[in-house]
Motif scaffolding. Structure first.
Motif, mmCIF file in Angstrom:
data_model
loop_
_atom_site.group_PDB
_atom_site.id
_atom_site.type_symbol
_atom_site.label_atom_id
_atom_site.label_comp_id
_atom_site.label_asym_id
_atom_site.label_seq_id
_atom_site.Cartn_x
_atom_site.Cartn_y
_atom_site.Cartn_z
ATOM 1 N N MET A 66 49.430 25.924 16.222
ATOM 2 C CA MET A 66 49.776 27.330 16.428
ATOM 3 C C MET A 66 49.256 27.818 17.782
ATOM 4 O O MET A 66 49.885 28.644 18.436
ATOM 5 C CB MET A 66 49.212 28.188 15.307
ATOM 6 N N ALA A 67 48.103 27.259 18.202
ATOM 7 C CA ALA A 67 47.582 27.646 19.513
ATOM 8 C C ALA A 67 48.535 27.220 20.616
ATOM 9 O O ALA A 67 48.693 27.896 21.624
ATOM 10 C CB ALA A 67 46.197 27.021 19.726
ATOM 11 N N LEU A 68 49.159 26.067 20.406
ATOM 12 C CA LEU A 68 50.112 25.571 21.386
ATOM 13 C C LEU A 68 51.354 26.438 21.427
ATOM 14 O O LEU A 68 51.906 26.717 22.488
ATOM 15 C CB LEU A 68 50.496 24.124 21.030
ATOM 16 N N LEU A 69 51.796 26.911 20.279
ATOM 17 C CA LEU A 69 53.041 27.660 20.200
ATOM 18 C C LEU A 69 52.868 29.142 20.494
ATOM 19 O O LEU A 69 53.832 29.825 20.823
ATOM 20 C CB LEU A 69 53.658 27.505 18.807
ATOM 21 N N SER A 70 51.646 29.666 20.394
ATOM 22 C CA SER A 70 51.467 31.107 20.536
ATOM 23 C C SER A 70 51.928 31.662 21.876
ATOM 24 O O SER A 70 52.508 32.746 21.915
ATOM 25 C CB SER A 70 50.006 31.490 20.284
ATOM 26 N N ARG A 123 52.670 25.969 31.526
ATOM 27 C CA ARG A 123 52.681 24.965 32.600
ATOM 28 C C ARG A 123 51.359 24.197 32.645
ATOM 29 O O ARG A 123 51.349 22.966 32.798
ATOM 30 C CB ARG A 123 52.940 25.643 33.943
ATOM 31 N N GLU A 124 50.259 24.911 32.484
ATOM 32 C CA GLU A 124 48.956 24.245 32.521
ATOM 33 C C GLU A 124 48.783 23.292 31.342
ATOM 34 O O GLU A 124 48.275 22.178 31.501
ATOM 35 C CB GLU A 124 47.849 25.293 32.531
ATOM 36 N N VAL A 125 49.201 23.727 30.155
ATOM 37 C CA VAL A 125 49.110 22.857 28.970
ATOM 38 C C VAL A 125 50.018 21.653 29.128
ATOM 39 O O VAL A 125 49.647 20.515 28.797
ATOM 40 C CB VAL A 125 49.469 23.646 27.691
ATOM 41 N N HIS A 126 51.223 21.896 29.641
ATOM 42 C CA HIS A 126 52.179 20.801 29.860
ATOM 43 C C HIS A 126 51.586 19.764 30.813
ATOM 44 O O HIS A 126 51.676 18.556 30.569
ATOM 45 C CB HIS A 126 53.472 21.377 30.441
ATOM 46 N N THR A 127 50.964 20.232 31.883
ATOM 47 C CA THR A 127 50.353 19.325 32.856
ATOM 48 C C THR A 127 49.152 18.609 32.261
ATOM 49 O O THR A 127 48.981 17.392 32.427
ATOM 50 C CB THR A 127 49.917 20.110 34.107
ATOM 51 N N TRP A 128 48.333 19.361 31.550
ATOM 52 C CA TRP A 128 47.105 18.799 30.965
ATOM 53 C C TRP A 128 47.406 17.747 29.913
ATOM 54 O O TRP A 128 46.698 16.739 29.794
ATOM 55 C CB TRP A 128 46.279 19.932 30.372
ATOM 56 N N THR A 129 48.458 17.934 29.132
ATOM 57 C CA THR A 129 48.787 16.992 28.051
ATOM 58 C C THR A 129 49.720 15.877 28.505
ATOM 59 O O THR A 129 50.089 15.010 27.696
ATOM 60 C CB THR A 129 49.469 17.725 26.878
ATOM 61 N N GLY A 130 50.098 15.904 29.779
ATOM 62 C CA GLY A 130 51.025 14.884 30.242
ATOM 63 C C GLY A 130 52.390 15.014 29.594
ATOM 64 O O GLY A 130 53.020 14.022 29.251
ATOM 65 N N SER A 131 52.824 16.248 29.390
ATOM 66 C CA SER A 131 54.112 16.604 28.782
ATOM 67 C C SER A 131 54.155 16.383 27.266
ATOM 68 O O SER A 131 55.204 16.501 26.649
ATOM 69 C CB SER A 131 55.287 15.860 29.435
ATOM 70 N N LEU A 132 52.994 16.072 26.652
ATOM 71 C CA LEU A 132 52.956 15.921 25.194
ATOM 72 C C LEU A 132 53.388 17.207 24.502
ATOM 73 O O LEU A 132 54.065 17.164 23.466
ATOM 74 C CB LEU A 132 51.550 15.523 24.738
#
Length: 341
Positions: A2-6, A299-308
């Motif tokens: 949920m943190a990812l989707l919020s 964008r930061e989460v996308h970069t940090w997770t390697g697009s996961l």
């Protein structure tokens, strides 16, 4: 999870104000200078039997969208009156937001192109927004010509090249097909299905977003040198916006007139400058601050997770039922509470 989707929930909540808005006149939602822009090919210059369009003048580029919307209107009548549910509306509305927010002007400020103090209707070749938008205008427009929907042959229209960097841009059906074959094929596939009477709204959205994302993928790094003209907050927003399109495409957001108009109320109304930090930008609305912050977080989460995060998003949004439920859930939130972190 949920943190990812919020953050996406905060962005998409604003989209659904369209379903709550009661607009008495759809023409009030049209992009800037829509009525003044050409609405038929005969309003453009003709040379040697060819229509000559200058896409580096705002009304002339907007006119390409206007003709496209008019020529495809009959195919969207089954989805609602007054062409409101034509899913191509997202393209001219985005262009109108770019114009209103000053994002089509020369960011280097070496010319007065796009500024009130100079030629307000000029579109700058140095504008990152204008250059990417060029391909989201030229390719769908020329592919429509190639498909036969526009009522003229591919040899009858050409676009004027910009004053510099001409080699980066295609200017007619043949050069766009040779330079961006995959994107042009995607747009042609979209128009093929537009003309099929039994194509569903959901099917057309899928083909539209396929073409849209393929178009941007084809020009992803061509204009990276333009970032140097912008403040760090604006260039970060540009990168975030580019990435967010992929997420919105997976959701298959319905790009109708009303929904896109309402969504754009939550986009930054001006260029970002050094010192702007969402959600604390004083001259932005709460929603504008939230959307800007959320886009940057994604964008930061996308970069940090390697697009996961994107892979997870695609899995979650894989079925129509899942997408529908998320849209309903977000609409319910909008109706009952204010979005907060």
């Amino acid at each position: 999870m949920m943190a990812l989707l919020s953050p996406w929930a905060c962005i998409l909540i604003s989209c659904f104000s369209a379903s709550l808005a009661e607009e008495s006149n759809l023409s009030d939602l049209y992009p800037p200078l829509w009525e003044e822009s050409p609405g038929q090919f005969s309003e453009y210059t003709v040379e040697n039997g060819k229509y000559i369009i200058n896409p580096w003048i705002y009304p002339q580029r907007m006119g390409m969208y206007k003709i496209l919307l008019k020529q495809t209107a009959r195919y969207f009548e089954k989805f609602g009156p007054e062409n409101e549910n034509n899913i191509l509306w997202g393209l001219p509305l985005q262009h109108g937001w770019q114009y209103n927010s000053g994002r089509l002007a020369d960011p280097s400020k070496r010319t007065d192109c796009g500024y009130d103090s100079g030629d307000r209707l000029c579109i700058s070749t140095d504008s990152w927004w204008a250059d990417l938008n060029y391909f989201l205008c030229a390719l769908p427009f020329l592919a429509a010509v190639d498909s036969g929907i526009m009522g003229i042959s591919p040899e009858q229209v050409t676009l004027l090249p910009p004053p510099k960097g001409q080699m980066k841009f295609c200017v007619n059906v043949s050069t766009c097909q040779s330079s961006f074959p995959e994107a042009m094929r995607k747009w042609n596939t979209f128009y093929k299905h537009v003309q099929i009477p039994y194509s569903s709204f959901e099917d057309l959205l899928k083909y539209l977003w396929d073409a849209h994302t393929k178009t941007l993928a084809g020009v992803k790094t061509i204009f990276d040198d333009s970032f140097e003209y912008y403040s760090k907050p604006e260039s970060n927003f540009e990168r975030s916006w580019f990435l967010s399109v992929d997420y919105i495409a997976v959701l298959q957001f319905p790009t109708t007139l009303t929904k896109v108009y309402e969504f754009q109320k939550s986009l930054p109304p001006r260029l970002l400058v050094n010192g702007d930090m969402a959600p604390f930008i004083s001259d932005f609305s709460t929603n504008q601050n939230i959307v800007l912050l959320s886009l940057n977080v994604i964008r930061e989460v996308h970069t940090w997770t390697g697009s996961l995060s994107f892979k997870i998003w695609k899995i979650l949004m894989k079925t129509p039922a899942a997408r529908e439920q998320l849209l309903k859930f977000l609409e319910m939130i909008l109706q009952n509470s204010n979005p907060t972190f």
